[in-house]
Enzyme design. Structure first.
Site, PDB file in Angstrom:
ATOM      1  NE  ARG A  48      61.508  65.934  97.809  1.00 28.81           N
ATOM      2  CZ  ARG A  48      60.813  65.137  98.604  1.00 28.81           C
ATOM      3  NH1 ARG A  48      60.575  63.914  98.258  1.00 28.81           N
ATOM      4  NH2 ARG A  48      60.343  65.552  99.772  1.00 28.81           N
ATOM      5  CB  THR A  49      67.444  69.778  98.264  1.00 26.54           C
ATOM      6  OG1 THR A  49      66.149  70.104  97.767  1.00 26.54           O
ATOM      7  CG2 THR A  49      68.473  70.707  97.641  1.00 26.54           C
ATOM      8  CE  LYS A  77      79.757  73.238 120.809  1.00 23.15           C
ATOM      9  NZ  LYS A  77      81.145  72.856 120.489  1.00 23.15           N
ATOM     10  NE  ARG A  98      66.525  73.525 101.553  1.00 20.56           N
ATOM     11  CZ  ARG A  98      65.671  72.619 101.073  1.00 20.56           C
ATOM     12  NH1 ARG A  98      64.943  71.892 101.888  1.00 20.56           N
ATOM     13  NH2 ARG A  98      65.539  72.450  99.762  1.00 20.56           N
ATOM     14  CG  HIS A 126      65.089  75.518  95.945  1.00 18.98           C
ATOM     15  ND1 HIS A 126      66.313  74.953  95.657  1.00 18.98           N
ATOM     16  CD2 HIS A 126      64.384  74.567  96.613  1.00 18.98           C
ATOM     17  CE1 HIS A 126      66.332  73.715  96.134  1.00 18.98           C
ATOM     18  NE2 HIS A 126      65.178  73.455  96.718  1.00 18.98           N
TER      19      HIS A 126
HETATM   20  C1  NCD Z   1      60.969  72.652  98.225  1.00 21.71           C
HETATM   21  C2  NCD Z   1      61.732  73.659  99.080  1.00 21.71           C
HETATM   22  O1  NCD Z   1      62.497  73.277  99.972  1.00 21.71           O
HETATM   23  O2  NCD Z   1      61.551  74.830  98.798  1.00 21.71           O
HETATM   24  N1  NCD Z   1      61.428  71.339  98.385  1.00 21.71           N
HETATM   25  C3  NCD Z   1      62.458  70.906  97.607  1.00 21.71           C
HETATM   26  O3  NCD Z   1      63.563  71.400  97.675  1.00 21.71           O
HETATM   27  N2  NCD Z   1      62.188  69.934  96.722  1.00 21.71           N
HETATM   28  C4  NCD Z   1      59.504  72.762  98.341  1.00 21.71           C
HETATM   29  C5  NCD Z   1      58.866  72.742  99.697  1.00 21.71           C
HETATM   30  O4  NCD Z   1      59.505  72.545 100.717  1.00 21.71           O
HETATM   31  O5  NCD Z   1      57.644  72.890  99.712  1.00 21.71           O
END
Ligand code: NCD
Length: 285
Positions: A48-49, A77, A98, A126
């Site tokens: 999703r993100t 590497k 991320r 997040h």
């Molecule tokens: C979440 C995350 O990555 O923290 N997912 C997201 O970004 N929608 C929640 C999760 O992974 O449980």
């Protein structure tokens, strides 16, 4: 330079401005980010993100360098995060990061020549998920985000979305929090807001809930539990409540509930796209 590393980096005016513009994005396919390039740098899995940032960028005429599988990047590497950030700063106008380590986005921001947006740093924060989670409440609750009974369920120790959302909701008056989790997955003591109640039993609080925020167990961060809400438990939810989940869902909410008008977890993804469109425009145009 503006970075978005934590909910602390967004004040009420900034957030309100994004939320006010977000729902106008429904029909918006503009070119405001034409010739701008975003790097999606993901050291942890994401559906999703990363796709939401991708879509938000492309919908406004911009382009994306997707580094979604670091196994095929120079990280494998042995390149440091810092060197990768310097590299991508020469080729793009903003980096969405991320990473499995808490504080990684701060490390990146300290060295970056372009804005960094934290898309999840380990069990830390997040903030863009919080932007869309807050918008979900705002949008479905007559533009109010105070005096709510918020019940958070799941892996409250390792889930980052809950920590960021609690930070945001604690700023508004009258919000009360119920934290429901097994004893070893409790919300960190040092982050507990004043008005909060902890329990292991959803039955204690579900009928006193305006917002039910469900999360999965973070097995990749060492959590080892299984749980699932049942339809009979969900029947005790008030009629005008909403049910949210950042997704991915494993078994926490039965599919049968998806058709219920209180289920907002799929809508959250649309809201996320709108909020990120406004955010990217804000950062890059
Ligand atoms: C979440 C995350 O990555 O923290 N997912 C997201 O970004 N929608 C929640 C999760 O992974 O449980």
């Amino acid at each position: 330079m503006q970075h978005l590393l934590s909910v602390n980096d967004m004040n009420e005016n900034f957030i309100f401005d994004i939320w006010s513009k977000a729902s106008d994005q429904k029909e918006n396919f503009s070119n405001v980010l034409k010739s701008k390039i975003l790097t999606n740098l993901f050291y942890e899995p994401s559906t999703r993100t990363s796709s939401s940032f991708y879509s938000a960028m492309v919908r406004q005429g911009g382009s994306v360098i997707p580094i979604n599988n670091v196994k095929f990047s120079s990280a494998i590497k042995g390149e440091s995060l810092e060197d990768t950030i310097i590299t991508m700063g020469t080729m793009s106008d903003c980096i969405v990061l991320r990473h499995p380590e808490i504080g990684s986005s701060i490390k990146a921001a300290n060295i970056s020549s372009v804005p960094i947006i934290n898309a999840g740093d380990g069990e830390g924060e997040h903030p863009t998920q919080t932007l869309l989670d807050g918008f979900t409440i705002f949008y479905n609750n007559n533009k109010n985000i105070d005096n709510l009974r918020v019940t958070m369920v799941g892996d409250l120790k390792n889930g980052r979305t809950v920590k960021s959302l609690v930070k945001l909701l604690s700023r508004y008056s009258g919000n009360h929090f119920n934290f429901v989790s097994p004893a070893d997955l409790r919300f960190p003591k040092e982050l507990l807001p004043k008005k909060s109640f902890q329990t292991e039993r959803i039955e204690d609080v579900i009928s006193d809930t305006d917002v039910l925020y469900v999360t999965r167990v973070q097995t990749e961060r060492g959590s080892d539990h299984h749980y699932a809400l049942s339809m009979s438990q969900l029947r005790s939810l008030p009629d005008n409540s909403i049910v949210m989940h950042p997704l991915p869902r494993v078994n926490e909410i039965p599919r049968e509930f998806d058709q219920d008008p209180r289920a907002k977890y799929f809508d959250q993804m649309i809201y996320g796209l709108w909020c990120r469109m406004v955010l990217l425009e804000n950062f890059m145009s």
